[in-house]
Design a protein around this motif. Sequence first.
Motif, PDB file in Angstrom:
ATOM      1  N   GLU A   1      50.827  34.785  33.778  1.00 59.55           N
ATOM      2  CA  GLU A   1      49.979  35.913  34.063  1.00 59.55           C
ATOM      3  C   GLU A   1      50.132  36.634  35.059  1.00 59.55           C
ATOM      4  O   GLU A   1      50.659  36.343  36.405  1.00 59.55           O
ATOM      5  N   GLU A   2      50.486  38.123  34.995  1.00 60.74           N
ATOM      6  CA  GLU A   2      50.868  39.096  36.032  1.00 60.74           C
ATOM      7  C   GLU A   2      49.598  39.242  36.897  1.00 60.74           C
ATOM      8  O   GLU A   2      48.669  39.750  36.240  1.00 60.74           O
ATOM      9  N   TRP A   3      49.728  38.902  38.393  1.00 59.53           N
ATOM     10  CA  TRP A   3      48.438  38.970  39.198  1.00 59.53           C
ATOM     11  C   TRP A   3      48.224  40.682  39.580  1.00 59.53           C
ATOM     12  O   TRP A   3      48.461  40.967  40.387  1.00 59.53           O
ATOM     13  N   HIS A   4      48.068  41.669  38.474  1.00 57.53           N
ATOM     14  CA  HIS A   4      48.135  43.045  38.702  1.00 57.53           C
ATOM     15  C   HIS A   4      46.811  43.602  39.073  1.00 57.53           C
ATOM     16  O   HIS A   4      45.979  42.862  39.133  1.00 57.53           O
ATOM     17  N   GLY A   5      46.844  44.825  39.424  1.00 56.68           N
ATOM     18  CA  GLY A   5      45.753  45.707  39.900  1.00 56.68           C
ATOM     19  C   GLY A   5      45.217  45.373  41.367  1.00 56.68           C
ATOM     20  O   GLY A   5      44.153  46.025  41.588  1.00 56.68           O
TER      21      GLY A   5
ATOM     22  N   GLU B   1      52.860  45.832  44.216  1.00 59.84           N
ATOM     23  CA  GLU B   1      53.611  44.679  43.715  1.00 59.84           C
ATOM     24  C   GLU B   1      52.548  43.473  43.397  1.00 59.84           C
ATOM     25  O   GLU B   1      51.357  43.576  43.895  1.00 59.84           O
ATOM     26  N   CYS B   2      53.041  42.751  42.491  1.00 61.89           N
ATOM     27  CA  CYS B   2      52.176  41.566  42.083  1.00 61.89           C
ATOM     28  C   CYS B   2      53.217  40.391  41.898  1.00 61.89           C
ATOM     29  O   CYS B   2      54.480  40.620  42.068  1.00 61.89           O
ATOM     30  N   VAL B   3      52.668  39.230  41.813  1.00 60.87           N
ATOM     31  CA  VAL B   3      53.376  37.991  41.398  1.00 60.87           C
ATOM     32  C   VAL B   3      52.800  37.521  39.842  1.00 60.87           C
ATOM     33  O   VAL B   3      51.743  37.833  39.673  1.00 60.87           O
ATOM     34  N   ASP B   4      53.613  36.766  39.483  1.00 60.12           N
ATOM     35  CA  ASP B   4      53.176  36.003  38.112  1.00 60.12           C
ATOM     36  C   ASP B   4      52.822  34.653  38.515  1.00 60.12           C
ATOM     37  O   ASP B   4      53.447  33.937  39.358  1.00 60.12           O
ATOM     38  N   VAL B   5      51.664  34.000  37.619  1.00 56.17           N
ATOM     39  CA  VAL B   5      51.109  32.583  38.090  1.00 56.17           C
ATOM     40  C   VAL B   5      51.103  32.110  36.968  1.00 56.17           C
ATOM     41  O   VAL B   5      50.932  32.473  35.607  1.00 56.17           O
ATOM     42  N   MET B   6      50.920  30.741  36.692  1.00 57.30           N
ATOM     43  CA  MET B   6      50.793  29.881  35.545  1.00 57.30           C
ATOM     44  C   MET B   6      49.445  28.877  36.256  1.00 57.30           C
ATOM     45  O   MET B   6      49.594  28.525  37.653  1.00 57.30           O
ATOM     46  N   PRO B   7      48.629  28.315  35.370  1.00 57.10           N
ATOM     47  CA  PRO B   7      47.901  27.349  35.747  1.00 57.10           C
ATOM     48  C   PRO B   7      48.452  26.015  36.174  1.00 57.10           C
ATOM     49  O   PRO B   7      49.267  25.632  35.575  1.00 57.10           O
TER      50      PRO B   7
END
Length: 141
Positions: free
Chosen positions: A25-29, A86-92
Amino acid sequence: MAYWLMKSEPNVVSYDDVVNQGHPEEWHGVRNYTARNNMKAMKLGDQAFFYHSNIGKEIVGIIEVVAEAHPDSTAEPNEKGNIVWECVDVMPVKKLPKPVTLETIKKTPELANMALVKLSRLSVSPVTDAEWQLICKMGGL
């Protein structure tokens, strides 16, 4: 490894949504410079509490950074044509057996200085090792 807390409104993106999609998931916004800078400080493997804001107001799970800071795909270029967000990507990683509510956190003296309490509007904030361990214990891990 560093620890963080990342907020999302569960009616927009919930922890279960991230689990069910099966890909990063891109932690965007995020449109706050401090929150953006916190994401820029994140490294691969850092972990974060997933906090349901507005609805629920509770820590419900743990996510892991799987891609370091990169341009936010939802950001518009500024007047110079640059993307400043900018953002990071995350996984559960795992769901907490017992969600830890904001009310409980505020009633716990050891968490009185937690960024979630002191900087309540900040959507991405650091978590100390001691805070992490205590909240994991409170959440049944």
